[in-house]
Design a protein around this motif. Structure first.
Motif, PDB file in Angstrom:
ATOM      1  N   UNK A   1       0.391  -3.952 -11.550  1.00 14.86           N
ATOM      2  CA  UNK A   1      -0.563  -2.859 -11.277  1.00 14.86           C
ATOM      3  C   UNK A   1      -0.821  -2.755 -10.013  1.00 14.86           C
ATOM      4  N   UNK A   2      -1.476  -4.009  -9.422  1.00 16.51           N
ATOM      5  CA  UNK A   2      -2.014  -3.782  -8.203  1.00 16.51           C
ATOM      6  C   UNK A   2      -0.922  -3.176  -7.131  1.00 16.51           C
ATOM      7  N   UNK A   3       0.267  -3.635  -7.128  1.00 19.64           N
ATOM      8  CA  UNK A   3       1.486  -3.161  -6.368  1.00 19.64           C
ATOM      9  C   UNK A   3       1.629  -1.713  -6.559  1.00 19.64           C
ATOM     10  N   UNK A   4       1.352  -1.011  -7.566  1.00 21.85           N
ATOM     11  CA  UNK A   4       1.572   0.284  -7.817  1.00 21.85           C
ATOM     12  C   UNK A   4       0.595   0.982  -7.280  1.00 21.85           C
ATOM     13  N   UNK A   5      -0.718   0.605  -7.427  1.00 24.28           N
ATOM     14  CA  UNK A   5      -1.929   1.144  -6.719  1.00 24.28           C
ATOM     15  C   UNK A   5      -1.659   1.339  -5.393  1.00 24.28           C
ATOM     16  N   UNK A   6      -1.476   0.039  -4.774  1.00 24.44           N
ATOM     17  CA  UNK A   6      -1.190  -0.039  -3.189  1.00 24.44           C
ATOM     18  C   UNK A   6      -0.090   0.873  -2.702  1.00 24.44           C
ATOM     19  N   UNK A   7       1.025   0.979  -3.454  1.00 19.64           N
ATOM     20  CA  UNK A   7       1.984   1.723  -3.067  1.00 19.64           C
ATOM     21  C   UNK A   7       1.658   3.082  -3.029  1.00 19.64           C
ATOM     22  N   UNK A   8       0.815   3.763  -4.119  1.00 22.75           N
ATOM     23  CA  UNK A   8       0.399   5.075  -4.098  1.00 22.75           C
ATOM     24  C   UNK A   8      -0.676   5.016  -2.940  1.00 22.75           C
ATOM     25  N   UNK A   9      -1.346   4.365  -2.456  1.00 19.02           N
ATOM     26  CA  UNK A   9      -2.432   4.409  -1.615  1.00 19.02           C
ATOM     27  C   UNK A   9      -1.791   4.686  -0.178  1.00 19.02           C
ATOM     28  N   UNK A  10      -0.707   3.746   0.085  1.00 14.23           N
ATOM     29  CA  UNK A  10       0.312   3.929   1.225  1.00 14.23           C
ATOM     30  C   UNK A  10       0.891   5.260   1.229  1.00 14.23           C
ATOM     31  N   UNK A  11       1.503   5.693   0.218  1.00  9.88           N
ATOM     32  CA  UNK A  11       2.061   6.883   0.107  1.00  9.88           C
ATOM     33  C   UNK A  11       1.357   8.240   0.652  1.00  9.88           C
ATOM     34  N   UNK A  12       0.224   7.985  -0.134  1.00 13.47           N
ATOM     35  CA  UNK A  12      -1.131   9.063   0.164  1.00 13.47           C
ATOM     36  C   UNK A  12      -1.435   9.081   1.724  1.00 13.47           C
ATOM     37  N   UNK A  13      -1.486   8.060   2.279  1.00 18.50           N
ATOM     38  CA  UNK A  13      -1.924   7.825   3.722  1.00 18.50           C
ATOM     39  C   UNK A  13      -0.632   8.342   4.613  1.00 18.50           C
ATOM     40  N   UNK A  14       0.562   8.035   4.148  1.00 14.64           N
ATOM     41  CA  UNK A  14       1.551   8.592   4.867  1.00 14.64           C
ATOM     42  C   UNK A  14       1.596  10.176   4.962  1.00 14.64           C
ATOM     43  N   UNK A  15       1.184  10.705   3.762  1.00 14.74           N
ATOM     44  CA  UNK A  15       1.186  12.124   3.550  1.00 14.74           C
ATOM     45  C   UNK A  15       0.067  12.691   4.587  1.00 14.74           C
ATOM     46  N   UNK A  16      -1.050  12.028   4.897  1.00 11.38           N
ATOM     47  CA  UNK A  16      -2.190  12.344   5.665  1.00 11.38           C
ATOM     48  C   UNK A  16      -1.383  12.346   7.290  1.00 11.38           C
ATOM     49  N   UNK A  17      -0.858  11.262   7.322  1.00 11.44           N
ATOM     50  CA  UNK A  17      -0.277  11.144   8.844  1.00 11.44           C
ATOM     51  C   UNK A  17       0.694  12.163   9.165  1.00 11.44           C
TER      52      UNK A  17
ATOM     53  N   UNK B   1      -5.646  -0.258   6.222  1.00  8.35           N
ATOM     54  CA  UNK B   1      -5.406   0.874   6.978  1.00  8.35           C
ATOM     55  C   UNK B   1      -5.204   2.106   6.005  1.00  8.35           C
ATOM     56  N   UNK B   2      -4.138   1.821   5.232  1.00 16.39           N
ATOM     57  CA  UNK B   2      -3.817   3.089   4.193  1.00 16.39           C
ATOM     58  C   UNK B   2      -4.946   3.546   3.690  1.00 16.39           C
ATOM     59  N   UNK B   3      -5.994   2.885   3.171  1.00 17.52           N
ATOM     60  CA  UNK B   3      -7.068   3.337   2.632  1.00 17.52           C
ATOM     61  C   UNK B   3      -7.965   4.285   3.299  1.00 17.52           C
ATOM     62  N   UNK B   4      -8.250   3.600   4.685  1.00 14.75           N
ATOM     63  CA  UNK B   4      -9.086   4.358   5.454  1.00 14.75           C
ATOM     64  C   UNK B   4      -8.632   5.845   5.902  1.00 14.75           C
ATOM     65  N   UNK B   5      -7.269   5.683   6.250  1.00 20.10           N
ATOM     66  CA  UNK B   5      -6.457   6.865   6.437  1.00 20.10           C
ATOM     67  C   UNK B   5      -6.427   7.810   5.431  1.00 20.10           C
ATOM     68  N   UNK B   6      -6.237   7.352   4.217  1.00 22.40           N
ATOM     69  CA  UNK B   6      -6.069   8.136   2.835  1.00 22.40           C
ATOM     70  C   UNK B   6      -7.571   8.726   2.636  1.00 22.40           C
ATOM     71  N   UNK B   7      -8.570   8.129   2.857  1.00 19.78           N
ATOM     72  CA  UNK B   7      -9.892   8.755   2.571  1.00 19.78           C
ATOM     73  C   UNK B   7     -10.469   9.731   3.844  1.00 19.78           C
ATOM     74  N   UNK B   8      -9.723   9.635   5.086  1.00 20.48           N
ATOM     75  CA  UNK B   8     -10.044  10.284   6.254  1.00 20.48           C
ATOM     76  C   UNK B   8     -10.258  11.651   6.118  1.00 20.48           C
TER      77      UNK B   8
END
Length: 103
Positions: free
Chosen positions: A21-37, A66-73
């Motif tokens: 569950x943690x891995x899935x959440x972390x993966x989604x956060x990274x994917x969303x941050x990639x979208x922001x980038x 980093x992904x969480x910060x960029x996702x929230x940016x």
């Protein structure tokens, strides 16, 4: 009801589920941050991943943080100065051919 071996097996399975569950959440956060980038810089998904990794290395911060910060940016309209500087440098490195922290 359960013997010791069954309790240990159940505990191991519960731990594995929690980790997944943690891995899935972390993966989604990274994917969303990639979208922001990608939206911010117009780079490819592969370059966005490299940028996130580079920002993590430049700031000595875990990638998921980093992904969480960029996702929230986009929502909070603020990035820590160190992260913003590292992001801008990493984007320049990918879009202008500037050497990265790895080279």
């Amino acid at each position: 009801m359960f013997d010791d071996a069954e309790r240990r097996a159940l505990a191991a399975l519960e731990e594995e589920v929690a980790q997944l569950r943690h891995a899935v959440t972390a993966h989604a956060t990274v994917d969303q941050a990639m979208g922001v980038v990608i939206a911010y810089s117009g780079v490819t998904p592969e370059a966005a991943w490299e940028i996130l990794r580079d920002v993590s290395q430049r700031t000595n911060t875990k990638l998921r943080e980093i992904a969480e910060q960029i996702r929230q940016w986009p929502h909070c309209e603020w990035l820590p100065e160190e992260v913003r500087g590292a992001l801008e440098a990493a984007v320049r490195a990918r879009t202008e051919g500037t050497p990265t922290a790895e080279t």
